[in-house]
Design an enzyme around this catalytic site. Structure first.
Site, short mmCIF file in Angstrom:
data_model
loop_
_atom_site.label_atom_id
_atom_site.label_comp_id
_atom_site.label_asym_id
_atom_site.label_seq_id
_atom_site.Cartn_x
_atom_site.Cartn_y
_atom_site.Cartn_z
N LYS A 103 0.86 -1.13 -0.05
CA LYS A 103 -0.10 -0.09 -0.10
C LYS A 103 0.97 1.07 0.00
O LYS A 103 2.05 1.16 0.67
CB LYS A 103 -0.93 -0.03 1.31
CG LYS A 103 -1.85 1.13 1.42
CD LYS A 103 -2.80 0.87 2.52
CE LYS A 103 -3.92 1.89 2.91
NZ LYS A 103 -4.62 1.80 4.09
N SER B 142 -9.60 1.86 3.02
CA SER B 142 -8.85 2.64 2.16
C SER B 142 -7.85 1.65 1.21
O SER B 142 -7.19 2.04 0.26
CB SER B 142 -8.13 3.65 2.96
OG SER B 142 -7.20 3.01 3.87
N SER C 243 -9.84 -0.70 7.26
CA SER C 243 -9.29 -0.47 6.18
C SER C 243 -8.60 -1.69 5.49
O SER C 243 -8.28 -1.75 4.16
CB SER C 243 -8.41 0.73 5.85
OG SER C 243 -9.07 1.71 5.59
N1 GLN Z 1 -13.22 4.08 6.22
C1 GLN Z 1 -12.39 4.51 7.62
C2 GLN Z 1 -12.07 6.07 7.53
O1 GLN Z 1 -12.54 6.47 6.62
C3 GLN Z 1 -11.25 3.60 8.01
C4 GLN Z 1 -10.20 4.07 7.42
C5 GLN Z 1 -9.00 3.19 7.40
O2 GLN Z 1 -9.11 2.06 8.36
N2 GLN Z 1 -7.91 3.67 7.30
O3 GLN Z 1 -11.45 6.63 8.24
#
Ligand code: GLN
Length: 488
Positions: free
Chosen positions: A76, A151, A175
């Site tokens: 990532k 994400s 995420s």
């Molecule tokens: N979707 C969540 C957010 O927008 C989690 C994102 C994540 O785990 N990096 O914060």
């Protein structure tokens, strides 16, 4: 070969049937063929991938192979790597080159892995659909009109479409698990403190944790074995954490005597009824494997999203203050003065969602509001953690859906941040409590994958790896990968 698991590739490498260079080439071919359509990778340097594979073959010729020798792993874009850019899919970090490798990257290299490019993600990991990436949306290999989750959507799409056999993601509020769920793969968030955060671009430091995204549970264990362990240079990495025998945990084939908690707060009216039916069928399967399903309650679950969207933006607003166009980050052209440089550089560099989080977080931390919002959210966090402690007095593990819905359509939720935030309703509480969780495929609704989430007490990844392995063994879901790009 591309749809092979890491373990299968390892067996063939160890038997001398195939080389790391051949493996790397087969994935590079698929990336060249399909990445334009999916946009799973935002940076790839094929010659560097081949160099690493050659070095691994050379190492193998004269040494005992290391645990991940010659195995490709996609990364990532949030992990600092000395090679290639590290941009967190943000314009503010466009063309940034990190001066050092993240601890987990060093660990993967020491284990002999071949690192394959940087994967697409929501900007600064803020999102659930990979639509906030500054480098373009990423598509779900099961249906390219749909989101791959987020994400870590690029990592999930890359593994689901077999552009890589495995990937690294990060999980702050879901995420790893949510994109794994909607892309039909396996993803694990280890216990907070199990894996070093050094060199992972910080979003919300008390929640962020790195983990594997793979086809199978055993592959997730193989990667976690390599990346976990104390790092003296990350004060939140826990020394002397209880050790797990990662691979042995995956030998479990039944669930005799396992007490599985089914929390009523995770089976709500608004969820997709197909998802609910898949989870119910999965739990029935677990019962047939010897488990006992026990109805439990995690009473403060409904406050998790609200608490998270105070705590995570607060920490983000502090973490992202470093992008000041002096030490880090894009600098605007011809600033009038210092203030103009700060404001215009940040305005140009950050996307809308990141700005929204910085504003929310700054507000929640500001004098007069700190007690009402930030402190209150921390109190709720304590209650949520206590819910889990109480539940684990009664049960060994907890099973829930990972996401209330399957992959939604691209653009469907981009105009409504609150609806987007609710995508993580089943994953966020676990981060607030710092506990380990894993999502694995458990069925389909209208040809879109559904994920089953397992949760365990802190440091007991062995329990969820064991349960998930037994379930994987007893079902065929991991054997039906997205046949993206036709026959392979
Ligand atoms: N979707 C969540 C957010 O927008 C989690 C994102 C994540 O785990 N990096 O914060």
């Amino acid at each position: 070969m591309p749809f092979s698991t890491l373990s299968e590739l390892k067996t063939r490498l160890d038997a001398g049937e195939i080389t790391a260079v051949e493996i790397a080439k087969s994935y590079l071919d698929r990336i060249a063929e399909f990445n334009n359509e999916l946009n799973a990778f935002v940076d790839i340097d094929p010659s560097h991938v081949l160099e690493q594979a050659q070095a691994s073959d050379a190492y193998r010729a004269s040494h005992e192979p290391r645990p991940l020798e010659g195995l490709p792993i996609a990364i990532k874009d949030i992990f600092c790597t000395q090679d290639g850019p590290t941009q967190c899919c943000s314009n503010i970090l466009k063309d940034y080159h990190a001066p050092y490798d993240a601890h987990v990257i060093t660990r993967l290299k020491e284990a002999g892995a071949v690192l394959v490019g940087k994967t697409n993600m929501d900007e600064f990991a803020m999102g659930s659909s990979t639509e906030t990436s500054a480098f373009g949306i990423c598509r779900n290999p099961w249906d390219t009109d749909r989101i791959p989750g987020g994400s870590s959507g690029g990592s999930a799409a890359a593994v689901a479409a077999a552009l890589a056999p495995a990937a690294l993601g990060t999980d702050t509020g879901g995420s790893i698990r949510q994109p794994a769920s909607v892309c039909g793969i396996t993803g694990m968030k280890p216990t907070y403190g199990r894996v070093s955060r050094r060199g992972i671009i910080a979003f919300a430091s008390s929640l962020d944790q790195a983990g594997p995204m793979t086809r199978t549970v055993k592959d997730a264990a193989m990667i976690t074995a390599a990346i976990s362990g104390h790092d003296a240079l990350d004060s939140t990495s826990v020394p002397n954490a209880p050790v797990v025998d990662w691979l042995a945990a995956c030998d479990q084939t039944d669930m005799k005597g396992l007490r599985i908690g089914k929390p009523k707060e995770y089976f709500i009216d608004g969820m997709d009824q197909g998802v609910r039916a898949s989870i119910d069928a999965a739990l029935a399967r677990c019962e047939a494997l010897g488990a006992e399903i026990i109805d439990i309650s995690l009473p403060h679950t409904n406050a998790a999203v609200a608490a998270y969207y105070v705590i995570a933006p607060s920490e983000a607003s502090a973490n992202l203050s470093r992008y000041d166009a002096v030490r880090f980050g894009h600098r605007c052209e011809n600033p009038d003065d210092l203030l103009d440089m700060y404001t215009r550089s940040r305005d140009e560099g950050f996307g809308t969602e990141v700005k929204r989080r910085i504003l929310t977080g700054t507000f929640a931390l500001s004098s007069g509001y700190y007690d009402a919002y930030y402190i209150k959210a921390q109190q709720v966090r304590t209650l949520i953690r206590q819910d889990f402690i109480d539940a684990f007095e009664q049960v060994d593990v907890i099973a829930t859906p990972t996401s209330p819905v399957t992959a939604f359509k691209l653009g469907e939720k981009t105009d409504d941040p609150l609806t987007m935030y609710l995508s993580d309703i089943f994953t966020i509480a676990l981060n607030l409590a710092g506990l380990p969780g894993i999502s694995q495929p458990c069925g389909f609704v209208d040809s879109l994958p559904v994920g089953l989430q397992w949760m365990a007490p802190a440091w007991r990844e062995d329990l969820i790896l064991g349960a998930a392995s037994a379930y994987e063994n007893a079902t065929d879901w991991v054997k039906s990968p997205a046949k993206f790009g036709g026959e392979v």
